[in-house]
Design an enzyme around this catalytic site. Structure first.
Site, PDB file in Angstrom:
ATOM      1  N   GLU A   1      -6.468 -10.516  -1.079  1.00 35.25           N
ATOM      2  CA  GLU A   1      -7.296 -10.137   0.205  1.00 35.25           C
ATOM      3  C   GLU A   1      -8.903 -10.192  -0.400  1.00 35.25           C
ATOM      4  O   GLU A   1      -9.565  -9.298   0.515  1.00 35.25           O
ATOM      5  CB  GLU A   1      -6.867  -8.989   0.870  1.00 35.25           C
ATOM      6  CG  GLU A   1      -5.474  -8.843   1.277  1.00 35.25           C
ATOM      7  CD  GLU A   1      -4.794  -7.717   1.866  1.00 35.25           C
ATOM      8  OE1 GLU A   1      -5.850  -6.919   2.429  1.00 35.25           O
ATOM      9  OE2 GLU A   1      -3.611  -7.337   1.961  1.00 35.25           O
TER      10      GLU A   1
ATOM     11  N   ASN B   1       2.102  -5.206  -3.030  1.00 35.34           N
ATOM     12  CA  ASN B   1       0.703  -5.639  -2.811  1.00 35.34           C
ATOM     13  C   ASN B   1      -0.153  -4.378  -2.741  1.00 35.34           C
ATOM     14  O   ASN B   1       0.311  -3.341  -1.974  1.00 35.34           O
ATOM     15  CB  ASN B   1       0.720  -6.245  -1.822  1.00 35.34           C
ATOM     16  CG  ASN B   1      -0.876  -7.058  -1.176  1.00 35.34           C
ATOM     17  OD1 ASN B   1      -1.486  -7.495  -2.154  1.00 35.34           O
ATOM     18  ND2 ASN B   1      -1.283  -6.656   0.072  1.00 35.34           N
TER      19      ASN B   1
ATOM     20  N   GLU C   1       0.795  -1.110   0.121  1.00 30.43           N
ATOM     21  CA  GLU C   1      -0.009   0.024  -0.033  1.00 30.43           C
ATOM     22  C   GLU C   1       0.728   1.385  -0.107  1.00 30.43           C
ATOM     23  O   GLU C   1       0.688   2.149   0.944  1.00 30.43           O
ATOM     24  CB  GLU C   1      -0.886   0.167   1.202  1.00 30.43           C
ATOM     25  CG  GLU C   1      -1.907  -1.297   1.166  1.00 30.43           C
ATOM     26  CD  GLU C   1      -2.912  -1.106   2.387  1.00 30.43           C
ATOM     27  OE1 GLU C   1      -2.606  -0.255   3.171  1.00 30.43           O
ATOM     28  OE2 GLU C   1      -3.375  -2.376   2.570  1.00 30.43           O
TER      29      GLU C   1
ATOM     30  N   ASP D   1     -12.512  -9.987  -0.704  1.00 32.72           N
ATOM     31  CA  ASP D   1     -13.867 -10.117  -0.252  1.00 32.72           C
ATOM     32  C   ASP D   1     -14.802  -9.248  -0.877  1.00 32.72           C
ATOM     33  O   ASP D   1     -14.318  -8.356  -1.592  1.00 32.72           O
ATOM     34  CB  ASP D   1     -13.920  -9.564   1.350  1.00 32.72           C
ATOM     35  CG  ASP D   1     -13.035  -8.822   1.530  1.00 32.72           C
ATOM     36  OD1 ASP D   1     -12.945  -7.473   0.689  1.00 32.72           O
ATOM     37  OD2 ASP D   1     -12.855  -8.199   2.748  1.00 32.72           O
TER      38      ASP D   1
ATOM     39  N   HIS E   1     -10.442  -5.770  -2.651  1.00 31.70           N
ATOM     40  CA  HIS E   1     -11.521  -5.916  -1.618  1.00 31.70           C
ATOM     41  C   HIS E   1     -12.603  -5.144  -2.366  1.00 31.70           C
ATOM     42  O   HIS E   1     -12.639  -3.908  -2.599  1.00 31.70           O
ATOM     43  CB  HIS E   1     -10.722  -4.850  -0.495  1.00 31.70           C
ATOM     44  CG  HIS E   1      -9.958  -5.423   0.504  1.00 31.70           C
ATOM     45  ND1 HIS E   1     -10.491  -6.477   1.324  1.00 31.70           N
ATOM     46  CD2 HIS E   1      -8.688  -5.206   0.579  1.00 31.70           C
ATOM     47  CE1 HIS E   1      -9.340  -7.020   2.024  1.00 31.70           C
ATOM     48  NE2 HIS E   1      -8.319  -6.176   1.787  1.00 31.70           N
TER      49      HIS E   1
HETATM   50  O1  G3I Z   1      -4.801  -7.397  19.368  1.00 29.21           O
HETATM   51  C1  G3I Z   1      -5.813  -6.213  19.902  1.00 29.21           C
HETATM   52  C2  G3I Z   1      -6.473  -6.288  21.063  1.00 29.21           C
HETATM   53  O2  G3I Z   1      -5.792  -6.686  22.139  1.00 29.21           O
HETATM   54  C3  G3I Z   1      -7.142  -4.966  21.347  1.00 29.21           C
HETATM   55  O3  G3I Z   1      -8.037  -5.268  22.222  1.00 29.21           O
HETATM   56  C4  G3I Z   1      -8.081  -4.356  20.317  1.00 29.21           C
HETATM   57  C5  G3I Z   1      -8.530  -3.247  20.252  1.00 29.21           C
HETATM   58  O4  G3I Z   1      -8.911  -2.355  19.279  1.00 29.21           O
HETATM   59  O5  G3I Z   1      -7.210  -4.388  18.908  1.00 29.21           O
HETATM   60  C6  G3I Z   1      -6.531  -5.526  18.648  1.00 29.21           C
HETATM   61  O6  G3I Z   1      -5.558  -5.335  17.383  1.00 29.21           O
HETATM   62  C7  G3I Z   1      -6.375  -5.292  16.351  1.00 29.21           C
HETATM   63  C8  G3I Z   1      -5.649  -6.124  15.251  1.00 29.21           C
HETATM   64  O7  G3I Z   1      -6.265  -6.096  14.014  1.00 29.21           O
HETATM   65  C9  G3I Z   1      -6.041  -7.511  15.670  1.00 29.21           C
HETATM   66  O8  G3I Z   1      -7.316  -8.016  15.709  1.00 29.21           O
HETATM   67  C10 G3I Z   1      -6.133  -3.627  15.775  1.00 29.21           C
HETATM   68  O9  G3I Z   1      -6.586  -2.789  16.630  1.00 29.21           O
HETATM   69  C11 G3I Z   1      -6.461  -3.692  14.296  1.00 29.21           C
HETATM   70  O10 G3I Z   1      -5.989  -2.381  13.956  1.00 29.21           O
HETATM   71  C12 G3I Z   1      -5.944  -4.761  13.457  1.00 29.21           C
HETATM   72  O11 G3I Z   1      -6.495  -4.675  12.198  1.00 29.21           O
HETATM   73  C13 G3I Z   1      -6.143  -5.094  11.307  1.00 29.21           C
HETATM   74  C14 G3I Z   1      -5.702  -4.254  10.036  1.00 29.21           C
HETATM   75  O12 G3I Z   1      -5.026  -4.924   8.950  1.00 29.21           O
HETATM   76  C15 G3I Z   1      -4.863  -2.923  10.532  1.00 29.21           C
HETATM   77  O13 G3I Z   1      -4.225  -2.393   9.654  1.00 29.21           O
HETATM   78  C16 G3I Z   1      -7.036  -6.141  10.804  1.00 29.21           C
HETATM   79  O14 G3I Z   1      -7.041  -7.433  11.666  1.00 29.21           O
HETATM   80  C17 G3I Z   1      -6.663  -6.894   9.470  1.00 29.21           C
HETATM   81  O15 G3I Z   1      -7.431  -7.745   8.801  1.00 29.21           O
HETATM   82  C18 G3I Z   1      -6.120  -5.752   8.407  1.00 29.21           C
HETATM   83  O16 G3I Z   1      -5.669  -6.307   7.331  1.00 29.21           O
HETATM   84  C19 G3I Z   1      -5.296  -5.441   6.053  1.00 29.21           C
HETATM   85  C20 G3I Z   1      -4.048  -5.723   5.500  1.00 29.21           C
HETATM   86  O17 G3I Z   1      -2.986  -6.069   6.205  1.00 29.21           O
HETATM   87  C21 G3I Z   1      -3.636  -4.998   4.324  1.00 29.21           C
HETATM   88  N1  G3I Z   1      -4.668  -4.784   3.485  1.00 29.21           N
HETATM   89  C22 G3I Z   1      -6.131  -4.373   4.242  1.00 29.21           C
HETATM   90  C23 G3I Z   1      -6.318  -5.558   5.263  1.00 29.21           C
HETATM   91  C24 G3I Z   1      -7.817  -5.060   6.025  1.00 29.21           C
HETATM   92  O18 G3I Z   1      -7.929  -3.937   6.612  1.00 29.21           O
END
Ligand code: G3I
Length: 473
Positions: A255, A189, A149, A257, A226
């Site tokens: 990715e 990517n 990105e 969906d 996406h």
């Molecule tokens: O693990 C913590 C948890 O302890 C806490 O309570 C909670 C509170 O917000 O946050 C948790 O962490 C989160 C993490 O995912 C695990 O669930 C983060 O806040 C959250 O920001 C994070 O989001 C991820 C996101 O990337 C961050 O940019 C998503 O799971 C993940 O699916 C997403 O994946 C991205 C790809 O890497 C790149 N392309 C887009 C895609 C979707 O956004």
């Protein structure tokens, strides 16, 4: 390249061009044309048996949702933590899957110490991070999303702390990655690069074109795909895939969906990939709607109760009806041949990446040979090749309806070649006629199901192995 030693005579054919029976799972259907079908899994799913049941049955490529990102793997400078990434990697390998690495350099999910660095110190930290992660996973990861990105919607570079280290930060990342793990395919990517006429797509295209013209090592483009949050399948998606592929890179949908799992969009995006020889595979960002980052849009192929949705059938049928095969894998037995095969981007492994002219892809093989019926079929695929060897994969398919309780594949390496590494199998011998039997965890292969093993070969040629056969006790 495909070399099969037996095939099932009474199979139901889903498409005139593809050998063997139609796949009844996503991975089986994808593998018929030399492709994979992947999914994203977070470490929190390691305790979810419902998730794992679907994942084992349907998918053959895993991407970690967050566990291989920079903040996870190097939480403080020089202190690497692979615990959660390894847990997912090991789970994948134990279940006969390969792994895509996601991601090495990104403006988001950076370790906090990156935020406190700038200029040459941040650039060095990024390179050290790549070296540290790839040293740990060397030879184990199929593809890395090296950079994620890095573009704005208008096709210019996204402003970030990494971009501020100099416009060459992306190529520096790719050069470091190639040197650190020559066997991994290296991808750029991004999202919103699916519409061919969109500014961001064109910006990324120009970068890949520039990299290829200057010999910057890059093997693939990941289109996140996406079609959620207001996006949808553009009519020119296949043109985008084939245009990137024409630059001499593979393309992968990383990715996927789709809002409300529109069957027509899922069918269309799958068919576009199947129509482009260098589209290697598709990954959905989660398995069930409840796993999705956008679960309110119900965008995945399984509902929250683990049931297959209508879109699942659309995808399965489109995979089975693939009109092209991946270069270096299955050759159709009839119908339209795949379009011309662009040269591989693989540089030699023995020397640092240079602007050496790309090597040629190995020729595709003759159609599978039909011989006496045997319990299993071994199908060879050239995953990567370079000046000093190649990475191969053998798919072991159970030809019967009863489960196999073990398998052995025999094959002959070309003169001068040496087996350097095997995964998902145990070898006897390293040159000439060798055999590979199942590992402790993948000897049981269900009726008409398949498993696989991979290996690395060093040698002055990258000729494919011969005399491939499969037996089961
Ligand atoms: O693990 C913590 C948890 O302890 C806490 O309570 C909670 C509170 O917000 O946050 C948790 O962490 C989160 C993490 O995912 C695990 O669930 C983060 O806040 C959250 O920001 C994070 O989001 C991820 C996101 O990337 C961050 O940019 C998503 O799971 C993940 O699916 C997403 O994946 C991205 C790809 O890497 C790149 N392309 C887009 C895609 C979707 O956004």
């Amino acid at each position: 390249m495909v070399i099969a030693v037996s095939s099932v005579a009474m199979a139901t054919f889903a498409h005139a061009d593809l050998p063997g029976p139609a796949g009844t799972t996503l991975k089986a259907a994808a593998e018929r044309s030399g492709r994979y079908f992947g999914f994203a899994m977070g470490a929190d799913r390691l305790n979810d048996s419902g998730f794992q049941t679907i994942a084992r049955r349907e998918f053959d490529m895993l991407t970690a949702v967050n566990e291989m990102k920079p903040d996870a793997t190097e939480p403080s400078q020089g202190r690497f933590d692979f615990s959660r990434g390894d847990a997912l990697y090991n789970w994948a390998v134990q279940n006969g899957m390969r792994v895509r690495g996601h991601t090495l350099a990104w403006h988001a999910q950076q370790p906090s110490f990156w935020r406190n660095l700038s200029g040459s110190a941040l650039r060095s930290a990024m390179i050290s991070h790549i070296n540290g992660v790839l040293a740990h996973y060397k030879g184990k990861i199929f593809q890395w999303d090296v950079v994620n990105e890095a573009f704005e919607e208008n096709g210019s570079r996204r402003s970030s702390n990494l971009q501020a280290t100099g416009n060459d930060w992306i190529e520096a990342a790719f050069r470091a990655a190639r040197t650190a793990d020559p066997a991994a395919q290296l991808c750029y990517n991004d999202y919103n690069i699916e519409n061919w006429t969109y500014g961001k797509t064109q910006g990324v295209y120009r970068m890949i074109q520039d990299f290829k013209s200057r010999g910057v090592p890059i093997d693939c483009v990941g289109l996140q795909t996406h079609f959620t949050g207001g996006s949808s399948l553009p009519g020119n998606f296949q043109q985008t895939l084939s245009s990137f592929a024409a630059l001499g890179v593979d393309v992968v949908l990383t990715e996927v969906d789709v809002t409300n799992a529109s069957s027509s969009q899922y069918q269309g995006l799958t068919q576009a990939c199947m129509n482009v020889p260098r589209c290697l595979g598709i990954t959905t960002w989660g398995v069930r709607d409840s796993d999705s980052w956008r679960s309110n849009e119900s965008p995945l192929l399984f509902d929250s109760g683990s049931n297959k949705k209508a879109a699942y059938t659309s995808v399965l049928n489109a995979l089975n009806a693939a009109s092209t095969t991946v270069p270096g894998t299955t050759t159709p037995t009839s119908g339209t041949p795949p379009t011309s095969v662009p040269p591989s981007s693989r540089p030699p492994t023995s020397t640092p990446p240079t602007s050496t002219p790309p090597t040629s892809r190995p020729p595709t093989s003759a159609p599978p040979v039909t011989g006496q019926w045997s319990a299993c079929t071994a199908t060879f695929r050239m995953v990567n090749s370079w000046g000093g060897g190649y990475q191969g994969e053998v798919i072991v398919t159970n030809n019967g309806s009863a489960a196999l309780s073990g398998w052995t594949v025999r094959l002959t390496l070309a003169s001068g070649q040496t087996l350097a590494q095997v995964w998902n199998g145990v070898n006897t011998g390293t040159s000439g006629a060798i055999s590979v039997r199942n590992a402790s965890y993948n000897g049981t292969v269900g009726g008409n199901a398949a498993t696989n093993f991979g290996f690395l070969v060093n040698g002055s040629t990258n000729a494919a192995p011969g005399n491939i056969s499969c037996t089961s006790p």
